[in-house]
Design a protein around this motif. Sequence first.
Motif, PDB file in Angstrom:
ATOM      1  N   LEU A 103       0.840  -1.003  -0.045  1.00  0.00           N
ATOM      2  CA  LEU A 103      -0.027  -0.061   0.048  1.00  0.00           C
ATOM      3  C   LEU A 103       0.715   1.251  -0.105  1.00  0.00           C
ATOM      4  O   LEU A 103       0.489   2.277  -0.563  1.00  0.00           O
ATOM      5  CB  LEU A 103      -0.980  -0.067   1.244  1.00  0.00           C
ATOM      6  CG  LEU A 103      -1.965   1.057   1.240  1.00  0.00           C
ATOM      7  CD1 LEU A 103      -2.952   1.119   0.160  1.00  0.00           C
ATOM      8  CD2 LEU A 103      -2.955   0.929   2.533  1.00  0.00           C
ATOM      9  N   ALA A 104       1.803   1.261   0.805  1.00  0.00           N
ATOM     10  CA  ALA A 104       2.885   2.221   0.764  1.00  0.00           C
ATOM     11  C   ALA A 104       3.573   2.386  -0.766  1.00  0.00           C
ATOM     12  O   ALA A 104       3.679   3.834  -1.009  1.00  0.00           O
ATOM     13  CB  ALA A 104       3.803   2.236   1.912  1.00  0.00           C
ATOM     14  N   ALA A 105       3.723   1.470  -1.406  1.00  0.00           N
ATOM     15  CA  ALA A 105       4.429   1.460  -2.694  1.00  0.00           C
ATOM     16  C   ALA A 105       3.607   2.276  -3.667  1.00  0.00           C
ATOM     17  O   ALA A 105       4.108   3.081  -4.438  1.00  0.00           O
ATOM     18  CB  ALA A 105       4.838   0.250  -2.855  1.00  0.00           C
ATOM     19  N   ILE A 106       2.208   1.772  -3.639  1.00  0.00           N
ATOM     20  CA  ILE A 106       1.406   2.136  -4.768  1.00  0.00           C
ATOM     21  C   ILE A 106       1.080   3.672  -4.430  1.00  0.00           C
ATOM     22  O   ILE A 106       0.811   4.536  -5.517  1.00  0.00           O
ATOM     23  CB  ILE A 106       0.211   1.498  -4.601  1.00  0.00           C
ATOM     24  CG1 ILE A 106      -0.563   1.257  -5.953  1.00  0.00           C
ATOM     25  CG2 ILE A 106      -0.784   2.209  -3.478  1.00  0.00           C
ATOM     26  CD1 ILE A 106      -0.178   0.386  -6.744  1.00  0.00           C
ATOM     27  N   ALA A 107       1.372   4.268  -3.320  1.00  0.00           N
ATOM     28  CA  ALA A 107       1.252   5.871  -3.271  1.00  0.00           C
ATOM     29  C   ALA A 107       2.148   6.416  -4.016  1.00  0.00           C
ATOM     30  O   ALA A 107       1.786   7.682  -4.672  1.00  0.00           O
ATOM     31  CB  ALA A 107       1.538   6.029  -1.570  1.00  0.00           C
ATOM     32  N   HIS A 108       3.409   5.832  -4.487  1.00  0.00           N
ATOM     33  CA  HIS A 108       4.390   6.619  -5.368  1.00  0.00           C
ATOM     34  C   HIS A 108       3.717   6.536  -6.477  1.00  0.00           C
ATOM     35  O   HIS A 108       4.235   7.769  -7.399  1.00  0.00           O
ATOM     36  CB  HIS A 108       5.639   5.828  -5.119  1.00  0.00           C
ATOM     37  CG  HIS A 108       6.366   6.236  -3.912  1.00  0.00           C
ATOM     38  ND1 HIS A 108       6.937   7.023  -3.818  1.00  0.00           N
ATOM     39  CD2 HIS A 108       6.582   5.034  -3.151  1.00  0.00           C
ATOM     40  CE1 HIS A 108       7.679   6.966  -2.430  1.00  0.00           C
ATOM     41  NE2 HIS A 108       7.269   6.053  -2.024  1.00  0.00           N
ATOM     42  N   ASP A 109       2.722   6.133  -7.052  1.00  0.00           N
ATOM     43  CA  ASP A 109       2.136   6.016  -8.358  1.00  0.00           C
ATOM     44  C   ASP A 109       1.506   7.338  -8.441  1.00  0.00           C
ATOM     45  O   ASP A 109       1.413   8.214  -9.621  1.00  0.00           O
ATOM     46  CB  ASP A 109       1.066   4.723  -8.769  1.00  0.00           C
ATOM     47  CG  ASP A 109       1.961   3.606  -9.133  1.00  0.00           C
ATOM     48  OD1 ASP A 109       3.112   3.486  -9.098  1.00  0.00           O
ATOM     49  OD2 ASP A 109       1.265   2.829  -9.666  1.00  0.00           O
ATOM     50  N   GLY A 110       0.512   7.603  -7.282  1.00  0.00           N
ATOM     51  CA  GLY A 110      -0.059   9.103  -7.432  1.00  0.00           C
ATOM     52  C   GLY A 110       0.827  10.197  -7.677  1.00  0.00           C
ATOM     53  O   GLY A 110       0.546  11.129  -8.121  1.00  0.00           O
ATOM     54  N   LEU A 111       2.178  10.058  -6.673  1.00  0.00           N
ATOM     55  CA  LEU A 111       3.020  11.267  -6.715  1.00  0.00           C
ATOM     56  C   LEU A 111       3.555  11.232  -8.021  1.00  0.00           C
ATOM     57  O   LEU A 111       3.634  12.637  -8.570  1.00  0.00           O
ATOM     58  CB  LEU A 111       4.145  10.942  -5.634  1.00  0.00           C
ATOM     59  CG  LEU A 111       5.285  11.758  -5.472  1.00  0.00           C
ATOM     60  CD1 LEU A 111       4.534  13.067  -5.027  1.00  0.00           C
ATOM     61  CD2 LEU A 111       6.085  11.308  -4.557  1.00  0.00           C
ATOM     62  N   ALA A 112       3.915  10.188  -8.929  1.00  0.00           N
ATOM     63  CA  ALA A 112       4.193  10.336 -10.309  1.00  0.00           C
ATOM     64  C   ALA A 112       3.289  10.751 -11.039  1.00  0.00           C
ATOM     65  O   ALA A 112       3.858  11.802 -12.233  1.00  0.00           O
ATOM     66  CB  ALA A 112       4.768   8.977 -10.551  1.00  0.00           C
ATOM     67  N   ARG A 113       1.944  10.907 -10.740  1.00  0.00           N
ATOM     68  CA  ARG A 113       1.042  11.615 -11.451  1.00  0.00           C
ATOM     69  C   ARG A 113       0.852  13.034 -11.394  1.00  0.00           C
ATOM     70  O   ARG A 113       0.793  13.914 -12.116  1.00  0.00           O
ATOM     71  CB  ARG A 113      -0.305  10.988 -11.352  1.00  0.00           C
ATOM     72  CG  ARG A 113      -0.442   9.665 -11.999  1.00  0.00           C
ATOM     73  CD  ARG A 113      -1.785   8.853 -11.505  1.00  0.00           C
ATOM     74  NE  ARG A 113      -1.784   7.624 -12.003  1.00  0.00           N
ATOM     75  CZ  ARG A 113      -2.313   6.541 -11.468  1.00  0.00           C
ATOM     76  NH1 ARG A 113      -3.065   6.856 -10.389  1.00  0.00           N
ATOM     77  NH2 ARG A 113      -2.200   5.376 -11.642  1.00  0.00           N
TER      78      ARG A 113
END
Lengths: 339, 339
Positions: B256-266
């Motif tokens: 779950l922590a890892a997937i947060a970085h996808d949002g940051l990338a967007r």
Amino acid sequence: MIDGLAVGHHTADGEGWLTGTTVVLSADGATGGVDVRGGAPGTRETDLLDPRALVEQVDAVVLCGGSAYGLAAADGVMAALAADGRGFPVGPNAGEVVPIVPAAVIFDLGRGGVFAHRPTAEFGARAYESAKKALAGTGRNRRVSDPAIGCVGAGTGALAGGLKGGFGYAEAAVTLGDDTPVARVGVALVLNAAGSGVDPASGRLWSDRAGALDSPDTVGRVALSAARGRAGRPFNTTIGTVLTDLSLTKAQAGKLAAIAHDGLARAVRPAHGMTDGDTFFALSSGRRPQPSDPPAAVGLLNRLLEITADLVVDACFAALTAAQTRGGLHCYRELAGLE
Amino acid sequence: MIDGLAVGHHTADGEGWLTGTTVVLSADGATGGVDVRGGAPGTRETDLLDPRALVEQVDAVVLCGGSAYGLAAADGVMAALAADGRGFPVGPNAGEVVPIVPAAVIFDLGRGGVFAHRPTAEFGARAYESAKKALAGTGRNRRVSDPAIGCVGAGTGALAGGLKGGFGYAEAAVTLGDDTPVARVGVALVLNAAGSGVDPASGRLWSDRAGALDSPDTVGRVALSAARGRAGRPFNTTIGTVLTDLSLTKAQAGKLAAIAHDGLARAVRPAHGMTDGDTFFALSSGRRPQPSDPPAAVGLLNRLLEITADLVVDACFAALTAAQTRGGLHCYRELAGLE
């Protein structure tokens, strides 16, 4: 001591205290790596040691008692380094730096009698001053002294399998095929293991590679076995730093930190359990170049790794044999009848 | 706010200060994970969040300004938790605990005017008291309030691509196929990126998923472009915590922590550079069970991950639109002509 590096202790032993802090200080920056292989680590600034991360120079590594509370010691080391103008430059003005200070802790809470007696930022500042003083002693033809061992620094409150543990240090030359010394490597560690350093069959230390000590007699073996049986609550952690003057990349420093765990696996059984936070750092002062010939460089690195694992064993031996009885925490020499 | 969790800020804004600390506090322990994907992280107690490590319950996560100096705030949170008797039990007596307090920091040194004005242990203790007060407000039928956003807590001194950054929060229900809400998830973050949140072609925010704001006019676009060009020294870092009431394993919390970085990338472009220490934690209060049917559980987890990435975008939007101009650090609303 390894060229470009120094070790300083701050020890709190007595009046309800049995803990301390050890700082491994670089003279002018060192390449750093880390490998965490225990199940209950307490660490700080380990993520920036990933070879993919930015920072290439570590100012100091802090080894500390106090479980996670002891991470506060790194605050004091950071403040002291910053006051000396040392750290990663982040602004246009002098003193605008962020010192790079990774840290790991051992569990030793309450071993001096008072649970709340644990290292603070002040402990870090004092251990830093001690390491700095050792470095300042280095002029031409003067070597920095090897650190004190036993119940000092972060090893003050250490235990290992029911015996008193402590701080250990060992160092050796790294030689090429013709025995030419081309670099040096040292291991500074705090042995504080759930596992035991004693072979139950013989009562001898697993780490006595050289057969330096006599085998304990029956009385000694019984006393050692009883101590093992009285081992208390299973919170421990062995931490340490490999020091070398050989120039290493950050990734190679990580590999060097990793190999240290092989030595721990030999010297302490079991090692790396769920309640050990076993963590090793590696620091390279870069004072000696790697061979430019790739096969020679690989050969030298392999030799460095092999020697490092052995030195971890030797440093465990140093810790266990320099340890002294503190209260109900008995040392190996006493129980084995060797003193 | 997510059931079983609360957020508290301590803010230092003015008289040479522009920094702060935010604590995400669990009511009675939360399962934690972490993912570090930036090149210059400043962290503490991340190694114990490895799913292979022992500790299963996190007491609090600290987000902090002050670069690595700010890690001291965690000392204050640990002390306050221990004073409240909270932490991992390590001894037979009451209060013999080690609070589990992972932390990450952003770079904001000197943004208030004085380089040495950075968070201390006291900042952590105050943010903890604020979070604790929020939790205490939860009786029957009372929900913990969502946290304040903008120039507060660890977001006080934040910048993003030459604009004022800040603290953002967003929250949503996680629904199954029939739109039944079965859990909730929130994202608390400090947007402090080297990259920009503004699409240079339109002057609109990458994070404005809903088209909530008008497009800036030519004057606004020019002002935004100029601000981007004036972006200062490249030390940054976006940090945050995903909060959910869905019961997760430690490994799932890491995912779950890892997937947060996808949002940051967007939401921010570029993201995850060498001078961003971008780090996300995840905390699960475990108040809602996972479905017992494995396919349903996987479906729910996938939905949680998808929503979380979107919520990171929304939390970036909240941070950028709630941010206010501080000195020469201008906010998006001002430059875009939206206020």
